[in-house]
Design an enzyme around this catalytic site. Sequence first.
Site, PDB file in Angstrom:
ATOM      1  N   HIS A 135       0.805  -1.232   0.000  1.00  0.00           N
ATOM      2  CA  HIS A 135       0.000   0.000   0.000  1.00  0.00           C
ATOM      3  C   HIS A 135       0.833   1.274   0.000  1.00  0.00           C
ATOM      4  O   HIS A 135       0.302   2.356  -0.263  1.00  0.00           O
ATOM      5  CB  HIS A 135      -0.905   0.051   1.241  1.00  0.00           C
ATOM      6  CG  HIS A 135      -1.892  -1.065   1.323  1.00  0.00           C
ATOM      7  ND1 HIS A 135      -2.808  -1.305   0.324  1.00  0.00           N
ATOM      8  CD2 HIS A 135      -2.103  -2.015   2.266  1.00  0.00           C
ATOM      9  CE1 HIS A 135      -3.547  -2.355   0.658  1.00  0.00           C
ATOM     10  NE2 HIS A 135      -3.138  -2.819   1.831  1.00  0.00           N
ATOM     11  N   ASP A 172      -3.036 -10.922  -1.989  1.00  0.00           N
ATOM     12  CA  ASP A 172      -3.541 -10.338  -0.743  1.00  0.00           C
ATOM     13  C   ASP A 172      -4.979  -9.874  -1.001  1.00  0.00           C
ATOM     14  O   ASP A 172      -5.338  -9.552  -2.134  1.00  0.00           O
ATOM     15  CB  ASP A 172      -2.656  -9.146  -0.362  1.00  0.00           C
ATOM     16  CG  ASP A 172      -3.015  -8.539   0.982  1.00  0.00           C
ATOM     17  OD1 ASP A 172      -2.326  -8.853   1.965  1.00  0.00           O
ATOM     18  OD2 ASP A 172      -3.998  -7.752   1.049  1.00  0.00           O
TER      19      ASP A 172
END
Length: 674
Positions: A135, A172
């Site tokens: 991220h 993920d």
Amino acid sequence: MGTALIYDEEMTKYKLLWIDPACKIEVPERLTVSHDALIKTGLADRCVSVPVREATEADILLVHSEEYLEAVKKTPYMTLEDLKEFTLQYGDVYFHPNIYHCAKLAAGATLQLVDSVLTGKVRNGMALVRPPGHHSLRSAASGFCVFNNVAIAARYAKQKYGIKRVLIVDWDVHHGQGVQYCFEDDPSVLYFSWHRFEHQKFWPNLKDSDYDIVGKEKGAGFNVNVPWNKVGMKNSDYLSVFLHVLLPIAYEFSPDLVLVCAGFDSAIGDPEGEMCASPDIFAHLTHLLMNLAGGKLCAVLEGGYNLTSLPQSVCQTVQTLLGDPAPRPADLDGPCTSALESLHCVRSAHKPYWSCLNHAAELPTADVSTKQIKLAEEEEKEEETLKKGEEEKSAEVEAWPEPPKRITPPVRTALVLPKDVTCPDGCKRFSSSEDPVIVNKLRENFFKDSDDSDALTTLSTLTALVEKMEKNEICNGLALVRDVSMAMKCVVQHAATAHRNRVLVVCVGDAVVPSQGTDDGKTLLVQFSNKESEEQKSKYHIPVCLKKGCSDVSGFTQAVLGLLLPLGYEYDPGLVLLVRMPGSGLCEGAWQQLTGLLQGLAQGHTLVLMQEDEKACVGSTASSLLGVAAPSLGNLHAPLKEDMEALERLRHRLQADWKLLQTTAPQTGRGDEH
Ligand code: FKS
Ligand code: ZN
């Protein structure tokens, strides 16, 4: 060539120091339970342990800005109050005096892994790291991530080793927007991510995470987003997306290196993902990637917050990297409607960029406005839920069984060869004393009016080999025989009568195929050839006609990925019989890919039959059976239009019987029907 495992306890030495509900799941135990499980199962001992290092400033600057690096650098000296305040400028992340050190180790561990793989020290590996990376942005921390480990690794591999194409697979459950932004205009890095999205209601709530964000400028087509708009996705949903989206594109892309953002919050029991895929699906996801890039695969931990399914999933991944056959996948009953909608949308969005999707179904034209409607619907639903106070919905997850221990047979690959052919290294020459009952039965069935004792011996040896595979004493085998058709007939017959397991027969090239067992589903027969005339006789007899037979590598590969593998996975055989007919026209590389990929089925129980005069293929076939990655097929030209159209038609026709072949949802699938 081994598997690297990279871990250092130091990365457990930071934690959340204040109360923040968004961050409380990111705990040091995530690493310790994963590493302990690898030790307890003996997997860690089988890996090559590689030390971590700190990423250098130059490494970090490959992705991040100097300002951001300077800011993070100051965090070890901050007071608790300063750290809290520093944290506030970012979303869903926390800082700690030791996190900068750990973030340098996490990125450095990833680079150590890349170095180990690209220098040939190992063939693949996994890095267990904290903090995660996918991220974090050029100038910002986000979602527990400080430095973008995998993005840095991709740039590093290109710069240091001259790697031309990198595939990043992000399994993920969150969207790695940081990776996407880093490479959105770069055609040398293909980024694939699936993620919980719920029409943008799920964190990080970005429009940029949807399927129509495909990359920019030169990078258009090199960003593949698969949004999950419902929770509860299962093994079938994950596998469908791999078989019908990721793998066709990945094979066409032909990477030189595969990096996996290996987050396990996409597994069952995870409080963030709320998905229902079992830990052993990661064995298959891993296996399916292991024949790309000549096997050069680096898995790097991202998320995963259920302290039971996380270590189970990590073990499944590492055990597969080590080369152990994957377990038989459980309950593959086809994707759900919501997954099919996503699948259809992504395939359609990427049609212009990939020749493998050229013939995929269009989307109904009204779709842009549909997005707004879907979002509104989602909001309405949420309000209702709140009103009713139905908060318990996420609390309960049905317990799942622990994945059974994967027992690997003492013999991996057994060969039945004529005396003058030498047995390749690592394999075992197979012979057996003749069982009179079997011999008599074979004589009765095949040699009524001849007395070919050599052939009879071969057939009885094959039967004995199949028996040993069924007892899990031998994993797989290869036989060079004089008459492939007869050997195939014999094994099929034996299996259909004596064998308790279903058999998948894959026949490459022209042959009169035995139809035994295809009436009652004991055998599923898939035959690749250029014979137009072959018609399908039952649900279990599937002729695949390719214009140039198996000699067109692109068309053949797409048929394997989009047709054979889905059929195979749904059928779930106990044995795969792979038959190479003489003059099949299939090149060595594609044959090795096929052999490698099929080993994801039947716990790796594959028996290969080839004609005596194909001695030259024994070495490469045996090495594929031993689990050595197939060589990359290189740049594939576009497959023949007629072949792709025929394939699409065939799939469409078979969809009613085989749910894993579906690529469009019932409601939105109107576009492709005539
Ligand atoms: C709590 C909301 C938490 C933040 C989720 C961050 C996910 C991080 C991750 C990573 F791999 F980076 F660790 N929102 N209910 O799992 O993607
Ligand atoms: Zn995540």
